[in-house]
Design a protein around this motif. Structure first.
Motif, PDB file in Angstrom:
ATOM      1  N   VAL A  68       0.657  -1.018   0.033  1.00 11.67           N
ATOM      2  CA  VAL A  68       0.147   0.076   0.260  1.00 11.67           C
ATOM      3  C   VAL A  68       1.221   0.982   0.013  1.00 11.67           C
ATOM      4  CG1 VAL A  68      -1.544   0.816   1.017  1.00 11.67           C
ATOM      5  CG2 VAL A  68      -1.622  -1.271   1.399  1.00 11.67           C
ATOM      6  N   ASN A  69       1.001   1.753  -0.984  1.00 18.20           N
ATOM      7  CA  ASN A  69       1.461   3.467  -1.371  1.00 18.20           C
ATOM      8  C   ASN A  69       1.010   4.066  -1.195  1.00 18.20           C
ATOM      9  OD1 ASN A  69       3.455   4.990  -1.823  1.00 18.20           O
ATOM     10  ND2 ASN A  69       3.744   4.330  -3.931  1.00 18.20           N
ATOM     11  N   VAL A  70       1.397   5.331   0.346  1.00 16.36           N
ATOM     12  CA  VAL A  70       0.061   6.594   0.410  1.00 16.36           C
ATOM     13  C   VAL A  70       1.447   7.530   0.181  1.00 16.36           C
ATOM     14  CG1 VAL A  70      -1.232   7.930   1.934  1.00 16.36           C
ATOM     15  CG2 VAL A  70      -1.028   5.215   1.942  1.00 16.36           C
ATOM     16  N   THR A  71       0.976   8.754  -0.093  1.00 13.29           N
ATOM     17  CA  THR A  71       1.702  10.236   0.063  1.00 13.29           C
ATOM     18  C   THR A  71       0.382  11.169   0.203  1.00 13.29           C
ATOM     19  OG1 THR A  71       3.851  11.826  -0.921  1.00 13.29           O
ATOM     20  CG2 THR A  71       1.796  10.774  -2.550  1.00 13.29           C
ATOM     21  N   VAL A  72       1.285  12.120   0.391  1.00 17.85           N
ATOM     22  CA  VAL A  72       1.040  13.120   0.902  1.00 17.85           C
ATOM     23  C   VAL A  72       1.486  14.804   0.542  1.00 17.85           C
ATOM     24  CG1 VAL A  72      -0.199  14.861   2.929  1.00 17.85           C
ATOM     25  CG2 VAL A  72      -0.169  12.678   3.823  1.00 17.85           C
ATOM     26  N   VAL A  73       0.280  15.303  -0.256  1.00 15.16           N
ATOM     27  CA  VAL A  73       1.628  16.846  -1.149  1.00 15.16           C
ATOM     28  C   VAL A  73       0.322  18.110  -1.243  1.00 15.16           C
ATOM     29  CG1 VAL A  73       1.993  15.243  -2.802  1.00 15.16           C
ATOM     30  CG2 VAL A  73       0.123  15.786  -3.131  1.00 15.16           C
ATOM     31  N   LYS A  74       0.724  18.534  -1.314  1.00 10.56           N
ATOM     32  CA  LYS A  74       0.168  19.931  -1.313  1.00 10.56           C
ATOM     33  C   LYS A  74      -0.936  19.954  -2.175  1.00 10.56           C
ATOM     34  CE  LYS A  74       0.924  23.989   1.337  1.00 10.56           C
ATOM     35  NZ  LYS A  74       0.201  24.039   2.048  1.00 10.56           N
ATOM     36  N   LYS A  75      -2.224  20.109  -2.335  1.00  6.52           N
ATOM     37  CA  LYS A  75      -2.674  20.524  -2.844  1.00  6.52           C
ATOM     38  C   LYS A  75      -2.966  20.995  -4.664  1.00  6.52           C
ATOM     39  CE  LYS A  75      -7.237  21.145  -2.451  1.00  6.52           C
ATOM     40  NZ  LYS A  75      -8.648  21.553  -2.030  1.00  6.52           N
ATOM     41  N   GLU A  76      -2.617  22.111  -4.165  1.00  2.00           N
ATOM     42  CA  GLU A  76      -1.856  23.312  -5.405  1.00  2.00           C
ATOM     43  C   GLU A  76      -0.624  23.146  -5.228  1.00  2.00           C
ATOM     44  OE1 GLU A  76      -4.443  24.655  -7.325  1.00  2.00           O
ATOM     45  OE2 GLU A  76      -5.819  23.789  -5.674  1.00  2.00           O
ATOM     46  N   GLY A  77      -0.450  22.395  -6.744  1.00  2.00           N
ATOM     47  CA  GLY A  77       1.497  22.745  -6.942  1.00  2.00           C
ATOM     48  C   GLY A  77       2.254  21.082  -5.739  1.00  2.00           C
ATOM     49  N   GLY A  78       1.307  20.725  -5.272  1.00  2.00           N
ATOM     50  CA  GLY A  78       2.246  19.882  -4.801  1.00  2.00           C
ATOM     51  C   GLY A  78       3.103  18.897  -5.844  1.00  2.00           C
ATOM     52  N   THR A  79       4.066  18.755  -5.301  1.00  2.80           N
ATOM     53  CA  THR A  79       4.480  17.345  -6.662  1.00  2.80           C
ATOM     54  C   THR A  79       5.579  16.466  -5.408  1.00  2.80           C
ATOM     55  OG1 THR A  79       6.547  19.200  -6.980  1.00  2.80           O
ATOM     56  CG2 THR A  79       5.075  19.218  -8.736  1.00  2.80           C
ATOM     57  N   HIS A  80       5.852  16.844  -4.210  1.00  5.92           N
ATOM     58  CA  HIS A  80       6.461  16.091  -3.784  1.00  5.92           C
ATOM     59  C   HIS A  80       6.077  15.597  -2.035  1.00  5.92           C
ATOM     60  CE1 HIS A  80      10.569  17.591  -6.055  1.00  5.92           C
ATOM     61  NE2 HIS A  80      10.171  18.372  -5.417  1.00  5.92           N
ATOM     62  N   GLY A  81       6.572  14.882  -1.656  1.00 10.55           N
ATOM     63  CA  GLY A  81       5.331  14.465  -0.242  1.00 10.55           C
ATOM     64  C   GLY A  81       6.020  15.096   1.078  1.00 10.55           C
TER      65      GLY A  81
END
Length: 150
Positions: A68-81
């Protein structure tokens, strides 16, 4: 038949096929939005991980294993976890539950979390992942996937 109409017909067919495939791909949801953050998730067979990466992070590759792979990014412009805390469980159709233990993986600017699990061929699992977002809020992501052995 002239080459230009054949090429145009071929392009039209390819466009139609790609748009149909894109519509099919949209049916499987792979993220949830929570305010300024997006939690992106997937489940994949362990064989997708290259042997050298598996060895580096001590990940087991086997036909009955998935991640299971999960990452959290910024919704606007988020390219890095982003760093987050998470835990969860996977439950099969007869309500047998198993915990998910997530390991943080950092590769350059990328941050993501993997949890290994064993599965039966053609097993359908419901995943519940509790995520503590960088802003301190706690959210739960729930999704279902059918897992097949390669």
């Amino acid at each position: 038949m002239k080459p230009i109409p054949v090429a145009a017909a071929t392009l039209a067919l390819l466009f139609w096929m790609s748009s149909a495939a894109a519509q099919q791909a949209r049916l499987i949801k792979n993220h949830e939005d929570f305010g300024d953050y997006r939690v992106v998730y997937s489940v994949f067979n362990s064989d997708f991980i290259q042997p050298d990466i598996a060895q580096k992070y001590q990940l087991v590759r086997a036909k009955d294993r998935a991640f299971v792979n999960v990452t959290v990014v910024k919704k606007e412009g988020g390219t890095h976890g982003l760093s987050a805390e998470m835990s969860g469980s996977a439950t099969n159709l007869i309500q047998q539950s198993r915990p998910l233990k997530f390991t943080e993986i950092r590769e350059g600017d990328a941050v993501y979390y993997l949890a290994a699990l064993r599965f039966e061929d053609e097993e359908t699992l419901t995943f519940n992942v509790d995520v503590s977002l960088p802003n301190g809020k706690k959210e739960t992501v729930t999704f279902r996937r059918k897992l097949d052995r390669p």
